[in-house]
Write an enzyme that holds these catalytic residues in place. Sequence first.
Site, mmCIF file in Angstrom:
data_model
loop_
_atom_site.group_PDB
_atom_site.id
_atom_site.type_symbol
_atom_site.label_atom_id
_atom_site.label_comp_id
_atom_site.label_asym_id
_atom_site.label_seq_id
_atom_site.Cartn_x
_atom_site.Cartn_y
_atom_site.Cartn_z
ATOM 1 N N SER A 137 0.731 -1.242 -0.253
ATOM 2 C CA SER A 137 0.017 0.027 0.034
ATOM 3 C C SER A 137 0.920 1.329 -0.063
ATOM 4 O O SER A 137 2.026 1.357 0.536
ATOM 5 C CB SER A 137 -1.053 0.084 1.342
ATOM 6 N N TYR A 150 -2.012 0.994 10.061
ATOM 7 C CA TYR A 150 -2.123 0.119 8.748
ATOM 8 C C TYR A 150 -0.892 0.408 8.083
ATOM 9 O O TYR A 150 -0.159 -0.588 7.585
ATOM 10 C CB TYR A 150 -3.296 0.349 8.574
#
Length: 245
Positions: A137, A150
């Site tokens: 990501s 995250y």
Amino acid sequence: MSVDPVLILGGRSDIGLALARAYAAQGHPVQLAARDAASLAPEQADIALRHGVEVSLHEFDALDTDGFEALLDSLPALPGIAISVVGLMGDQAESARDTSAARRVIRSNFEGPATMLAVIANRFEARGHGLIIGISSVAGERGRATNYVYGAAKAGFTAYLSGLRNRLAGSGVHVMTVLPGFVATRMTEGMDLPERLTTDPDTLARRVLRAGRARRNVIYVSRIWWLVMAIIRAIPEPVFKRLRL
């Protein structure tokens, strides 16, 4: 000429199923690994019928690291391509106040996928060829207040993939890192995503397939994200601390 089977870890996700369809359309047998895998029987039947390939289902829990070797042993064949789509965004506010929630996010995005790919990498290296693809990501490129748990886990995963790629260079095994940015999936449902910065699972899958064939090292699924993240990385820390990106 035989076509390599593709193992998709996290095969229940929208991205995982899009990848399964994209590779099946090119004649690849597909191995879908997910929790409660039997419930994917309708998707299994549809992909197999639509594309005329073998599709198998395999029980997989990214947090059950002790079961990874057994999972690979249970496959119809060792895949030629392994893709990790495993991830859990979680809720940053919950992760900040509840360390058990934070630990689950970290384990789901880093420990589990990295450990599974380590097992796969060793088998691919012993065989002498293979392609490993990790869906990471852009959130891992700089810690931000709105998703730093995250993002930190994805940063670890991105670094892991980079190191694995370096280690396996020259072995016949290639490792590719995918940085998608925003993807319109069930995981992002309800979020106000900017249209220009958002892609869809099928577009992502097609780009991953092409980049994998070209043996690319790192790809941003939407090229604009390279520029966006370059700007974010360049913001001086005193300024960055005043922002809520």
